[in-house]
Design a protein around this motif. Structure first.
Motif, mmCIF file in Angstrom:
data_model
loop_
_atom_site.group_PDB
_atom_site.id
_atom_site.type_symbol
_atom_site.label_atom_id
_atom_site.label_comp_id
_atom_site.label_asym_id
_atom_site.label_seq_id
_atom_site.Cartn_x
_atom_site.Cartn_y
_atom_site.Cartn_z
ATOM 1 N N GLY A 31 2.234 6.200 4.187
ATOM 2 C CA GLY A 31 1.253 6.048 4.817
ATOM 3 C C GLY A 31 0.435 4.646 4.575
ATOM 4 O O GLY A 31 -0.676 4.624 5.179
ATOM 5 N N VAL A 32 0.631 3.957 3.438
ATOM 6 C CA VAL A 32 -0.032 2.870 2.990
ATOM 7 C C VAL A 32 0.780 1.410 3.754
ATOM 8 O O VAL A 32 2.039 1.192 3.181
ATOM 9 C CB VAL A 32 -0.292 2.670 1.574
ATOM 10 C CG1 VAL A 32 -1.045 1.406 1.453
ATOM 11 C CG2 VAL A 32 -1.327 4.093 1.369
ATOM 12 N N ARG A 33 0.327 0.618 4.391
ATOM 13 C CA ARG A 33 1.076 -0.489 4.947
ATOM 14 C C ARG A 33 0.679 -1.753 3.986
ATOM 15 O O ARG A 33 -0.670 -1.991 3.934
ATOM 16 C CB ARG A 33 0.549 -0.827 6.598
ATOM 17 C CG ARG A 33 1.200 0.197 7.159
ATOM 18 C CD ARG A 33 0.823 -0.017 8.852
ATOM 19 N NE ARG A 33 -0.488 0.175 9.225
ATOM 20 C CZ ARG A 33 -0.956 -0.696 9.930
ATOM 21 N NH1 ARG A 33 -0.610 -1.651 10.313
ATOM 22 N NH2 ARG A 33 -2.422 -0.498 10.109
ATOM 23 N N LEU A 34 1.404 -2.544 3.904
ATOM 24 C CA LEU A 34 1.255 -3.961 3.332
ATOM 25 C C LEU A 34 1.166 -4.944 4.012
ATOM 26 O O LEU A 34 2.277 -5.309 4.956
ATOM 27 C CB LEU A 34 2.363 -4.320 2.071
ATOM 28 C CG LEU A 34 1.956 -5.530 1.181
ATOM 29 C CD1 LEU A 34 0.826 -5.620 0.488
ATOM 30 C CD2 LEU A 34 3.264 -5.750 0.359
ATOM 31 N N ALA A 35 0.041 -5.749 4.153
ATOM 32 C CA ALA A 35 -0.090 -6.818 5.205
ATOM 33 C C ALA A 35 0.494 -8.124 4.340
ATOM 34 O O ALA A 35 1.379 -8.850 5.382
ATOM 35 C CB ALA A 35 -1.560 -6.961 5.439
ATOM 36 N N GLY A 36 0.355 -8.410 3.410
ATOM 37 C CA GLY A 36 1.175 -9.553 2.675
ATOM 38 C C GLY A 36 0.169 -9.749 1.246
ATOM 39 O O GLY A 36 -0.374 -8.811 0.863
ATOM 40 N N VAL A 37 0.726 -11.013 0.685
ATOM 41 C CA VAL A 37 0.089 -11.156 -0.672
ATOM 42 C C VAL A 37 -0.676 -12.522 -0.637
ATOM 43 O O VAL A 37 -0.251 -13.316 0.160
ATOM 44 C CB VAL A 37 1.148 -10.951 -1.525
ATOM 45 C CG1 VAL A 37 1.738 -9.647 -1.608
ATOM 46 C CG2 VAL A 37 2.098 -12.165 -1.551
ATOM 47 N N VAL A 38 -1.622 -12.725 -1.527
ATOM 48 C CA VAL A 38 -2.070 -13.798 -2.023
ATOM 49 C C VAL A 38 -1.840 -14.014 -3.481
ATOM 50 O O VAL A 38 -2.174 -13.116 -4.219
ATOM 51 C CB VAL A 38 -3.596 -14.003 -1.617
ATOM 52 C CG1 VAL A 38 -4.023 -15.129 -2.120
ATOM 53 C CG2 VAL A 38 -4.022 -13.805 -0.147
ATOM 54 N N ARG B 36 4.775 -1.968 -1.928
ATOM 55 C CA ARG B 36 4.862 -1.668 -0.344
ATOM 56 C C ARG B 36 5.525 -0.283 -0.285
ATOM 57 O O ARG B 36 5.182 0.186 1.033
ATOM 58 C CB ARG B 36 5.571 -2.831 0.250
ATOM 59 C CG ARG B 36 5.917 -2.683 1.622
ATOM 60 C CD ARG B 36 7.098 -3.819 1.869
ATOM 61 N NE ARG B 36 8.355 -3.550 1.143
ATOM 62 C CZ ARG B 36 9.263 -4.329 1.157
ATOM 63 N NH1 ARG B 36 9.252 -5.480 1.738
ATOM 64 N NH2 ARG B 36 10.302 -4.170 0.346
ATOM 65 N N ASP B 37 6.594 0.104 -0.961
ATOM 66 C CA ASP B 37 7.446 1.145 -0.659
ATOM 67 C C ASP B 37 6.918 2.364 -1.145
ATOM 68 O O ASP B 37 7.696 3.545 -1.181
ATOM 69 C CB ASP B 37 8.857 0.901 -0.996
ATOM 70 C CG ASP B 37 9.494 -0.258 -0.434
ATOM 71 O OD1 ASP B 37 8.800 -0.705 0.693
ATOM 72 O OD2 ASP B 37 10.364 -0.952 -0.873
ATOM 73 N N TYR B 38 5.830 2.345 -2.134
ATOM 74 C CA TYR B 38 5.581 3.689 -3.029
ATOM 75 C C TYR B 38 5.012 4.590 -1.990
ATOM 76 O O TYR B 38 5.490 5.873 -2.273
ATOM 77 C CB TYR B 38 4.484 3.103 -4.091
ATOM 78 C CG TYR B 38 4.199 4.184 -4.874
ATOM 79 C CD1 TYR B 38 5.259 4.537 -6.190
ATOM 80 C CD2 TYR B 38 2.926 4.754 -4.714
ATOM 81 C CE1 TYR B 38 4.691 5.491 -6.975
ATOM 82 C CE2 TYR B 38 2.618 5.855 -5.846
ATOM 83 C CZ TYR B 38 3.407 6.099 -6.932
ATOM 84 O OH TYR B 38 3.376 7.352 -7.762
ATOM 85 N N ARG B 39 4.275 4.454 -1.089
ATOM 86 C CA ARG B 39 3.484 5.764 -0.471
ATOM 87 C C ARG B 39 3.777 5.501 1.160
ATOM 88 O O ARG B 39 3.245 4.287 1.743
ATOM 89 C CB ARG B 39 2.088 5.790 -0.491
ATOM 90 C CG ARG B 39 1.389 6.723 -0.052
ATOM 91 C CD ARG B 39 -0.015 7.142 -0.933
ATOM 92 N NE ARG B 39 -1.127 7.630 -0.349
ATOM 93 C CZ ARG B 39 -2.116 7.968 -0.720
ATOM 94 N NH1 ARG B 39 -2.566 7.440 -1.870
ATOM 95 N NH2 ARG B 39 -3.169 8.661 0.143
ATOM 96 N N THR C 43 -7.472 3.320 -4.190
ATOM 97 C CA THR C 43 -7.625 2.669 -3.167
ATOM 98 C C THR C 43 -6.756 2.790 -1.981
ATOM 99 O O THR C 43 -7.178 2.913 -0.781
ATOM 100 C CB THR C 43 -7.525 1.267 -3.580
ATOM 101 O OG1 THR C 43 -8.519 0.793 -4.586
ATOM 102 C CG2 THR C 43 -7.939 0.287 -2.386
ATOM 103 N N ALA C 44 -5.664 3.281 -2.279
ATOM 104 C CA ALA C 44 -4.330 3.699 -1.107
ATOM 105 C C ALA C 44 -4.887 5.058 -0.467
ATOM 106 O O ALA C 44 -4.661 4.656 0.808
ATOM 107 C CB ALA C 44 -3.457 4.190 -2.038
ATOM 108 N N ASP C 45 -6.025 5.692 -1.002
ATOM 109 C CA ASP C 45 -6.513 6.949 -0.289
ATOM 110 C C ASP C 45 -7.374 6.303 1.069
ATOM 111 O O ASP C 45 -7.226 6.712 2.243
ATOM 112 C CB ASP C 45 -7.299 7.858 -0.953
ATOM 113 C CG ASP C 45 -6.286 8.358 -1.874
ATOM 114 O OD1 ASP C 45 -5.341 8.667 -1.960
ATOM 115 O OD2 ASP C 45 -7.466 8.899 -3.095
ATOM 116 N N ILE C 46 -8.178 5.351 0.763
ATOM 117 C CA ILE C 46 -9.047 4.622 1.954
ATOM 118 C C ILE C 46 -8.082 3.953 2.806
ATOM 119 O O ILE C 46 -8.360 3.860 3.806
ATOM 120 C CB ILE C 46 -10.028 3.783 1.117
ATOM 121 C CG1 ILE C 46 -10.676 4.498 0.124
ATOM 122 C CG2 ILE C 46 -10.746 3.049 2.091
ATOM 123 C CD1 ILE C 46 -11.611 5.646 0.799
ATOM 124 N N ALA C 47 -7.141 3.183 2.484
ATOM 125 C CA ALA C 47 -6.299 2.425 3.222
ATOM 126 C C ALA C 47 -5.352 3.449 4.248
ATOM 127 O O ALA C 47 -5.712 3.186 5.444
ATOM 128 C CB ALA C 47 -5.193 1.680 2.474
#
Length: 436
Positions: free
Chosen positions: A143-150, A138-141, A106-110
């Motif tokens: 190029g992938v941004r974390l917006a937040g969590v539910v 959040r910190d693993y890759r 999924t990270a590829d698509i993000a």
């Protein structure tokens, strides 16, 4: 200009699908136009997305598709207000060796689309550790941004408070927390969720999920976290050739697994599709020039399929002069016999010598790269086809000429080669794309 988000999680079974459906329906209730996609090869979730949004959903897959194909598919969200891509498995879970444009994660698509990720976190059996997991993701890759969590399935207000405080200390936004709510659990089967079309109350279930999520999640904050997005023109679209000009497609509860983008690509190339129901004892359209039996759950209907003489004789007559192809469940029905989970052997159509059994279940799961040794409808010999295999059947006999040399994602040769006899062909994998 649409707003794009990816819904993901640390693992499977955390609640990604439920949250995706709930957000889509809740925003739709607000008058927004919502488009969904599914990252990865899961072929059940897109039908749930369509039920929630009123718009067709398709799969995007970085292992099987190049960036042009993904851009082409995602461009259907250009007229939407919100675009949601639901992930599969955990955020970074894919195969070890990259495929066409990534590992299938999924990270590829993000990263490819530049969309932030909303994580669904289930903190059952933990508290502050949930924040450590979210921070690690959040910190693993970069190029992938974390917006937040539910948060999902929180046990109590005290439990929620502990997790929220830890996430806030880590600088991670919490959009909401969902207490356990059994009424919105989606029923499951051995291949995943029970299909949307099998559930008469699916609309009410999604409405209840939307109401519940709207009560506990800040929908405005989630929407504000999305990335403004304008689709980029794709240099090329899908590399898909229809199997024929007029296609007779088996379509009912036993034959239902076919990737939506494949059908759209066939139609887009000018092919006509007529459907028929083997469970209703219907034969393929006599005016069609090819017949396609997709996967599904033939093992749940084997007795009826075996008893439906009109279907079986009609398919055999069709195959005397024209190509017939089966994928996974469809391949099994083209075979000689299928033994169900109770050990009862049912005669199938006999167009191929394949014999399978569900009496001793063993999961077969993963990406497949097949190099055709013989032609199959729409594809020449030596074509390289990318697909995905997921079933629990065991091969008892596979005596016909192998259709292809098939490798898994690690490059290992596998025994599920597919079969070819006369005008009949079959594979255990579901076709996603052909290599250009």
């Amino acid at each position: 200009m649409a707003a794009g988000l990816v819904i993901s999680a640390p693992a499977s079974g955390v609640g990604k699908t439920t949250l995706t459906l709930a957000l889509a329906r809740a925003w739709r209730h607000r008058g927004l136009n919502v488009q969904c996609f599914k990252s990865g090869p899961d072929y059940i979730d897109p039908a749930f997305h369509a039920a929630a949004t009123g718009r067709a959903s398709v799969n995007v897959d970085s292992w099987a598709m190049d960036r042009g194909a993904i851009s082409h598919l995602v461009s259907r969200g250009a007229d939407a207000d919100v675009v949601l891509a639901e992930g599969s498995m955990g955020l970074f879970d894919g195969v070890a060796a990259p495929g066409v444009s990534g590992t299938g994660a999924t990270a590829d698509i993000a990263e490819m689309l530049g969309w932030p990720v909303v994580l669904v976190i289930d903190p059952s059996g933990q508290a502050q550790t949930a924040a450590a997991i979210a921070a690690g993701l959040r910190d693993y890759r970069p190029g992938v941004r974390l917006a937040g969590v539910v948060l999902n399935r929180v046990a109590s207000p005290r439990h929620e408070d502990l997790v929220r405080r830890a996430l806030n200390d880590a600088g991670i936004a919490v959009f909401g927390a969902l207490p356990r709510h059994a009424e919105i659990s989606l029923p499951k089967r051995h291949l995943g969720l029970v299909q949307a079309e099998e559930q008469a109350e699916i609309g009410k279930l999604i409405d209840e999920a939307a109401r519940f999520v709207a009560e506990h999640v800040d929908l405005d904050a989630v929407l504000r976290s999305a990335a403004s997005w304008t689709p980029q023109p794709a240099a090329n679209g899908l590399n898909v050739t229809p199997p024929g000009q007029r296609i007779a497609l088996a379509r009912d509860a036993a034959f239902s697994f076919v990737y939506p983008h494949m059908l759209e690509a066939w139609r887009g190339a000018g092919a006509e599709i007529s459907t028929f129901s083997p469970l209703s004892d219907e034969a393929p359209d006599a005016s069609a020039d090819v017949c396609w039996l997709p996967g599904g759950y033939p093992e749940l209907h084997a007795g009826k399929i075996a008893a439906n003489a009109r279907f079986r004789s009609g398919l055999r007559a069709f195959a005397e002069t024209r190509p017939v192809h089966g994928e996974c469940g469809g391949y099994m029905v083209l075979g000689t016999a299928l033994t169900d989970a109770d050990g009862v052997r049912h005669e199938m159509t006999g167009l191929l010598g394949l014999e399978t059994s569900f009496a001793k279940r063993r999961m077969h799961l993963g990406y497949r790269l097949a190099t055709l040794a013989a032609p199959m409808p729409g594809h020449r010999p030596s074509a390289r086809l990318r697909g995905h295999e997921f079933h629990y059947s065991t091969i008892l006999a596979q005596p016909d000429t192998p259709l292809a040399v098939v490798h898994d994602a690690t490059g290992a040769v596998i025994a599920e080669t597919g079969s070819q006899r006369g005008h009949a062909t079959g594979t255990f994998f579901h076709l996603i794309a052909e290599d250009r």
